[in-house]
Design a protein around this motif. Sequence first.
Motif, PDB file in Angstrom:
ATOM      1  N   LEU A 147       0.776  -0.632  -0.128  1.00 30.08           N
ATOM      2  CA  LEU A 147      -0.136  -0.043   0.223  1.00 30.08           C
ATOM      3  C   LEU A 147       0.890   1.321   0.247  1.00 30.08           C
ATOM      4  O   LEU A 147       1.350   1.179   1.212  1.00 30.08           O
ATOM      5  CB  LEU A 147      -0.849   0.242   1.020  1.00 30.08           C
ATOM      6  N   VAL A 172      -6.052   5.947  -8.470  1.00 30.23           N
ATOM      7  CA  VAL A 172      -5.010   5.393  -7.780  1.00 30.23           C
ATOM      8  C   VAL A 172      -5.235   4.114  -8.635  1.00 30.23           C
ATOM      9  O   VAL A 172      -5.570   4.105  -9.537  1.00 30.23           O
ATOM     10  CB  VAL A 172      -6.205   4.089  -6.305  1.00 30.23           C
ATOM     11  N   GLN A 173      -3.312   3.537  -8.173  1.00 31.48           N
ATOM     12  CA  GLN A 173      -3.039   2.662  -9.308  1.00 31.48           C
ATOM     13  C   GLN A 173      -3.399   1.749  -8.299  1.00 31.48           C
ATOM     14  O   GLN A 173      -2.712   1.321  -7.341  1.00 31.48           O
ATOM     15  CB  GLN A 173      -1.913   3.209  -9.845  1.00 31.48           C
ATOM     16  N   GLU A 174      -3.943   0.434  -8.819  1.00 33.48           N
ATOM     17  CA  GLU A 174      -4.150  -0.926  -8.758  1.00 33.48           C
ATOM     18  C   GLU A 174      -3.074  -2.365  -9.565  1.00 33.48           C
ATOM     19  O   GLU A 174      -3.297  -1.895 -10.923  1.00 33.48           O
ATOM     20  CB  GLU A 174      -5.477  -1.919  -8.430  1.00 33.48           C
ATOM     21  N   TRP A 197      -0.603  -4.542  -5.636  1.00 37.52           N
ATOM     22  CA  TRP A 197       0.093  -3.253  -5.105  1.00 37.52           C
ATOM     23  C   TRP A 197      -1.889  -2.325  -5.084  1.00 37.52           C
ATOM     24  O   TRP A 197      -1.591  -2.498  -6.041  1.00 37.52           O
ATOM     25  CB  TRP A 197       1.102  -2.472  -5.812  1.00 37.52           C
ATOM     26  N   ARG A 198      -1.566  -1.071  -4.300  1.00 34.54           N
ATOM     27  CA  ARG A 198      -2.541  -0.161  -4.274  1.00 34.54           C
ATOM     28  C   ARG A 198      -1.495   1.388  -4.183  1.00 34.54           C
ATOM     29  O   ARG A 198      -1.383   0.971  -2.929  1.00 34.54           O
ATOM     30  CB  ARG A 198      -3.389  -0.742  -3.401  1.00 34.54           C
TER      31      ARG A 198
END
Length: 161
Positions: free
Chosen positions: A19, A86-88, A101-102
């Motif tokens: 995170l 936000v990137q996941e 990951w976030r």
Amino acid sequence: MLDRKNDFRETHLRHRDFLGAFGVVETAAGILMVQNRRRIGGAEVLTWDLPGGQVEAGEGLSEALQRELAEETGLSVDGDLRFLFVQEGQRTTGGQVDYAWRSFFFEVSDFRGEPVANSEVLAVRWVPRPQISDLLGAPYHDSFQTWLTEGGSFFVSGWHE
């Protein structure tokens, strides 16, 4: 504590999910980038990344970003952060998932100090927007690149080795 200037061990190989909180610090001089050493495609490479990093246990996103900016660049955040996107994603090796990951990205428009590299990063520099895409070659840069050119608030990414 990991000294990135002298320790070339892979910091992206994880056994748990990640995170993160990252800052887009922009002035008339450009966007603030920090240089890191990463292992990508089996080779040690230098990357230019946005400042930020892992959210520690018990820490909020804003608190983590403020801590990371201070640790990496010496900057102090004044005022509120503005959420950008936000990137996941998932990192895979040989088709097996290593971790997910976030990462949350925030605009940092009110800060004090002049950025200097410390033991957490190799260098810092302001990069004008027209030149920034030339520096974004790491697999995890795809979302930031898309956000810069097209906007958006949610991105899915992948890092496949």
